[in-house]
Write a protein that holds these residues in place. Structure first.
Motif, PDB file in Angstrom:
ATOM      1  N   VAL A 137     -15.086  -2.421-104.490  1.00  0.00           N
ATOM      2  CA  VAL A 137     -16.466  -1.964-104.644  1.00  0.00           C
ATOM      3  C   VAL A 137     -17.420  -3.143-104.806  1.00  0.00           C
ATOM      4  N   LEU A 138     -16.995  -4.203-105.494  1.00  0.00           N
ATOM      5  CA  LEU A 138     -17.871  -5.348-105.683  1.00  0.00           C
ATOM      6  C   LEU A 138     -18.115  -6.084-104.366  1.00  0.00           C
ATOM      7  N   ILE A 139     -17.064  -6.282-103.581  1.00  0.00           N
ATOM      8  CA  ILE A 139     -17.231  -6.950-102.290  1.00  0.00           C
ATOM      9  C   ILE A 139     -18.100  -6.099-101.372  1.00  0.00           C
ATOM     10  N   ALA A 140     -17.856  -4.795-101.357  1.00  0.00           N
ATOM     11  CA  ALA A 140     -18.655  -3.901-100.520  1.00  0.00           C
ATOM     12  C   ALA A 140     -20.124  -3.951-100.907  1.00  0.00           C
ATOM     13  N   THR A 141     -20.391  -3.957-102.203  1.00  0.00           N
ATOM     14  CA  THR A 141     -21.768  -4.017-102.681  1.00  0.00           C
ATOM     15  C   THR A 141     -22.432  -5.328-102.296  1.00  0.00           C
ATOM     16  N   GLY A 142     -21.703  -6.428-102.448  1.00  0.00           N
ATOM     17  CA  GLY A 142     -22.269  -7.726-102.095  1.00  0.00           C
ATOM     18  C   GLY A 142     -22.634  -7.818-100.634  1.00  0.00           C
ATOM     19  N   TYR A 143     -21.784  -7.316 -99.756  1.00  0.00           N
ATOM     20  CA  TYR A 143     -22.071  -7.333 -98.323  1.00  0.00           C
ATOM     21  C   TYR A 143     -23.221  -6.392 -97.966  1.00  0.00           C
ATOM     22  N   ALA A 144     -23.255  -5.223 -98.598  1.00  0.00           N
ATOM     23  CA  ALA A 144     -24.213  -4.197 -98.194  1.00  0.00           C
ATOM     24  C   ALA A 144     -25.614  -4.428 -98.734  1.00  0.00           C
ATOM     25  N   TRP A 330     -17.672  -8.674 -92.506  1.00  0.00           N
ATOM     26  CA  TRP A 330     -18.675  -9.476 -91.797  1.00  0.00           C
ATOM     27  C   TRP A 330     -18.903  -8.906 -90.397  1.00  0.00           C
ATOM     28  N   VAL A 331     -17.828  -8.546 -89.711  1.00  0.00           N
ATOM     29  CA  VAL A 331     -17.951  -7.945 -88.375  1.00  0.00           C
ATOM     30  C   VAL A 331     -18.654  -6.597 -88.466  1.00  0.00           C
ATOM     31  N   ILE A 332     -18.318  -5.805 -89.481  1.00  0.00           N
ATOM     32  CA  ILE A 332     -18.932  -4.483 -89.639  1.00  0.00           C
ATOM     33  C   ILE A 332     -20.434  -4.599 -89.807  1.00  0.00           C
ATOM     34  N   VAL A 333     -20.877  -5.439 -90.742  1.00  0.00           N
ATOM     35  CA  VAL A 333     -22.302  -5.520 -91.020  1.00  0.00           C
ATOM     36  C   VAL A 333     -23.056  -6.165 -89.853  1.00  0.00           C
ATOM     37  N   ALA A 334     -22.447  -7.153 -89.201  1.00  0.00           N
ATOM     38  CA  ALA A 334     -23.118  -7.796 -88.066  1.00  0.00           C
ATOM     39  C   ALA A 334     -23.255  -6.833 -86.894  1.00  0.00           C
ATOM     40  N   ALA A 335     -22.193  -6.085 -86.595  1.00  0.00           N
ATOM     41  CA  ALA A 335     -22.236  -5.143 -85.478  1.00  0.00           C
ATOM     42  C   ALA A 335     -23.188  -3.976 -85.764  1.00  0.00           C
ATOM     43  N   ALA A 336     -23.129  -3.428 -86.991  1.00  0.00           N
ATOM     44  CA  ALA A 336     -23.995  -2.308 -87.339  1.00  0.00           C
ATOM     45  C   ALA A 336     -25.464  -2.704 -87.309  1.00  0.00           C
TER      46      ALA A 336
END
Length: 345
Positions: A137-144, A330-336
């Protein structure tokens, strides 16, 4: 016989008095000073990124290691938790609701979709990969949302383990730093205009300082769009924290002595108050500039404290899985974000 504490309680001779926070706070202040010098010498390296790296280095430098784990630990922990919250409050002064609404509803919808996809996808993947504790959850929050600041805020309301927070900050900082170098190289090949590139950076890079460092390579138009889109993501920190508090209430977690955690923690309420204050336009530019500087320094001290909690031998046991999650996210957020920019411009 010695006297310690605010009430001067007697302590038997030979009893070891626990260290106070001052040594750790002094070390954090020194780390911030060095991080600032690094940023001034190499402007492409944000001060917050340098602070995390220096904190990790301090924890593994032979002549500093014992101090970081011993007498300096209380102050470093205080910096990582308390100063982080104050920095998050001041972060609200960078956000004006009028600026966000000026982006247009299509851009607002795009940012919401990117944040939801990044948060949900990374969190789910982290749990499937078996990462320990609150790391998913912490990594997801940081990326999002907004990198280390969001990790600190969510870690505070979930009462996350310091090791989980430190590992998450280290990963998000590393990937955000790589984005500073990689994304500008993709500006031309992806066929993005300067404004589109700015929006892509704002929607896909984690920390505000990293967004500025990456977007400024394409000029002022890109930088302006990047900062506005990024601050829209920052605005989602408050509802995310409120949602996590509701989850903690249902599970009976995150509240001391069985109590119920407040739906809106004090520092999140402060963040919202600062957003409202900035929106009124009553604060002059010098005050906003001073608050921005204070926010950078406080967050740098907090990130130095978090970095100092990183223990590389422990991290190595889950390092491969953490690294894989980081690259995938990183791929998810860049592609989205890329798809969102193309659909809304």
């Amino acid at each position: 016989m010695a006297l310690v504490g605010p009430r001067l309680r007697p302590v038997a001779a030979g009893t070891r008095v626990p260290p106070g926070p001052l040594p750790g706070l002094a070390l954090a202040a020194a780390g911030v000073g060095v991080a600032l010098l690094v940023h001034l010498a190499v402007p492409a390296v944000p001060m917050l990124t340098a602070a995390v790296v220096l904190g990790v280095a301090a924890a593994h430098t032979p002549w500093l290691r014992a101090r970081v784990r011993g007498g300096c630990r209380p102050g470093l922990t205080l910096a990582a938790k308390r100063l982080m919250r104050v920095g998050v409050v001041l972060l609200g002064l960078k956000l004006s609701l009028s600026d966000v609404l000026g982006l247009g509803w299509s851009t607002v919808a795009m940012v919401l979709a990117v944040v939801a996809a990044t948060l949900g996808g990374t969190w789910w993947l982290g749990r499937r990969m078996g990462l320990p504790g609150d790391q998913p959850v912490l990594i997801a929050t940081g990326y999002a949302i907004c990198g280390a600041s969001a990790i600190g805020a969510v870690g505070a309301v979930r009462d996350s383990d310091e090791d989980d927070a430190a590992t998450s900050v280290a990963l998000v900082t590393l990937c955000g730093t790589l984005a500073i170098a990689v994304l500008p190289l993709l500006h031309g090949p992806l066929g993005l205009s300067d404004a589109q590139f700015g929006r892509w950076v704002g929607a896909g890079v984690h920390d505000v300082g990293q967004v500025v460092a990456a977007a400024q390579t394409a000029g002022p138009a890109a930088l302006g769009e990047a900062v506005l889109v990024k601050l829209m993501r920052v605005a989602l920190l408050a509802p995310l924290v409120a949602a996590l508090v509701l989850t903690a209430r249902r599970r009976g977690r995150g509240a001391p002595e069985g109590g119920r955690p407040p739906l809106v923690p004090l520092f999140v309420a402060g963040f919202l108050a600062m957003v409202a204050l900035r929106t009124t336009g009553v604060l002059p530019a010098p005050v906003l500039a001073g608050a921005g500087t204070a926010q950078e320094l406080l967050l740098a001290a907090a990130l130095f404290g978090l970095g100092s909690a990183v223990h590389l031998p422990t991290l190595s046991r889950t390092g491969a899985r953490v690294a894989l999650l980081g690259l995938t996210a990183w791929v998810i957020v860049a592609a989205a974000s890329y798809a969102g920019v193309l659909l809304t411009t």
